[in-house]
Scaffold this motif. Structure first.
Motif, PDB file in Angstrom:
ATOM      1  N   GLN A 146       0.823  -1.199   0.000  1.00 50.09           N
ATOM      2  CA  GLN A 146       0.000   0.000   0.000  1.00 50.09           C
ATOM      3  C   GLN A 146       0.862   1.256   0.000  1.00 50.09           C
ATOM      4  N   LEU A 198       2.304   1.827  -3.408  1.00 44.67           N
ATOM      5  CA  LEU A 198       1.281   2.351  -4.311  1.00 44.67           C
ATOM      6  C   LEU A 198       1.048   3.836  -4.075  1.00 44.67           C
ATOM      7  N   ALA A 199       0.972   4.233  -2.816  1.00 39.46           N
ATOM      8  CA  ALA A 199       0.743   5.641  -2.495  1.00 39.46           C
ATOM      9  C   ALA A 199       1.901   6.507  -2.979  1.00 39.46           C
ATOM     10  N   LYS A 238       4.005   5.776  -5.440  1.00 41.30           N
ATOM     11  CA  LYS A 238       3.977   5.786  -6.907  1.00 41.30           C
ATOM     12  C   LYS A 238       2.907   6.734  -7.429  1.00 41.30           C
ATOM     13  N   ALA A 239       1.729   6.679  -6.829  1.00 35.23           N
ATOM     14  CA  ALA A 239       0.618   7.504  -7.311  1.00 35.23           C
ATOM     15  C   ALA A 239       0.946   8.987  -7.182  1.00 35.23           C
ATOM     16  N   ASN A 270      -0.406  10.650   5.943  1.00 37.00           N
ATOM     17  CA  ASN A 270      -1.749  11.145   5.605  1.00 37.00           C
ATOM     18  C   ASN A 270      -2.454  10.225   4.632  1.00 37.00           C
ATOM     19  N   ARG A 271      -1.707   9.678   3.705  1.00 31.62           N
ATOM     20  CA  ARG A 271      -2.290   8.811   2.687  1.00 31.62           C
ATOM     21  C   ARG A 271      -2.719   7.477   3.266  1.00 31.62           C
ATOM     22  N   LEU A 272      -1.962   6.969   4.227  1.00 29.07           N
ATOM     23  CA  LEU A 272      -2.268   5.665   4.816  1.00 29.07           C
ATOM     24  C   LEU A 272      -3.095   5.807   6.088  1.00 29.07           C
TER      25      LEU A 272
END
Lengths: 154, 154
Positions: free
Chosen positions: A45, A48-49, A51-52, A66-68
């Motif tokens: 995860q 992915l965050a 990379k995005a 913040n993303r996770l």
DNA sequence: ATCAAATATGTCGTAATACGATATAATTGC
DNA sequence: GCAATTATATCGTATTACGACATATTTGAT
């Protein structure tokens, strides 16, 4: 009896359970793939965050938190494990040396690409179930909150 | 180049990341509510699964494992913790005494009702985001797998 | 310029939890 | 009636997220 929101029906419970089961099924699938590649679900995860966001801007440890939806210091530990697994690099930012930039290594890129391709394929299968579920939930929710809670603005 | 499924675009990664973030946001919300009531997310989830099935049939430890996608012995441990917290009861089944029936206690019912009402309200907020996301994903997935993978039947 | 406050990240001990290996109990089929 | 199967449980282990605390860097008021 003016508070229908405290009375849940059988259908409410069943829909909530189905919603979680559908989510869980996808997460378990992703977890299985990650495990086969030697990663945990969270590690995948995080990749992915990163990379995005990489298409837009550098990713810092705080951004990742913040993303996770994790505490920053928990994220720092996750970053430790990812660096140890040669999946990301960690570099202090030049302008603000408190900040730390995390970036995928070639190995991180490769693993993420494999896992993401697999998950995207799985999503093709799961998406219809999700859509049906959401439709059903919309209806339930309307009945549930009733006409008295149109504006939940807090 | 005949395998576009190995080439993920920026939009693919971003959509996958958004999907997980949307799921994570809901799970974090539910987690927070459960924690405020003194439960973990898994404990709440177990209560919900038991309640949802209770309208149809008795819930055994094995059933629960299937619902939560956990190993049976992990579920047995979860059941231990739920019994210790006075949220469920554990009784051997009469016809097959290997099996164990789990049922909500009054306290379990009350806690679950509170949490589920809260989560159902939250779902009202999150559902539109999910729907938009799924629509977007459907499009991406179509592009992604292309015309060559219509039947993934394995 | 200087230093207190705020910000960003990191470390360590702790608690929760899921699993593998293994064990126990009950049922089934021959 | 007994081996194989099924259902649940226990114990040791590994992972992981957090709270409390620590460190480093920047910012802002004077």
């Amino acid at each position: 009896m003016s508070h229908p929101s405290t009375e849940l029906t059988q259908a409410d419970f069943e829909s909530l359970a189905r919603f979680r089961f559908t989510i869980r099924r996808y997460l378990a699938f992703a977890e299985q793939g990650a495990k086969a590649a030697g990663l945990t679900s969270q590690q995948h995860q995080a990749l992915l965050a990163i990379k995005a966001q990489s298409f837009t801007s550098e990713m810092t440890v705080g951004d990742l938190a913040n993303r996770l939806l994790l505490r920053p210091h928990s994220t720092a530990e996750l970053v430790n494990r990812l660096v140890a697994a040669d999946l990301i690099t960690r570099d202090s930012a030049v302008h603000d040396r408190r900040k730390v930039h995390v970036r995928l290594t070639p190995r991180g890129e490769a693993v993420l690409a494999t896992l993401s391709a697999r998950n995207l394929r799985e999503l093709q299968t799961v998406t219809p179930a999700f859509e049906a579920l959401l439709l059903q939930l919309s209806d339930l929710v309307e009945d549930f909150v009733g006409p008295n809670d149109c504006d939940t603005g807090a």
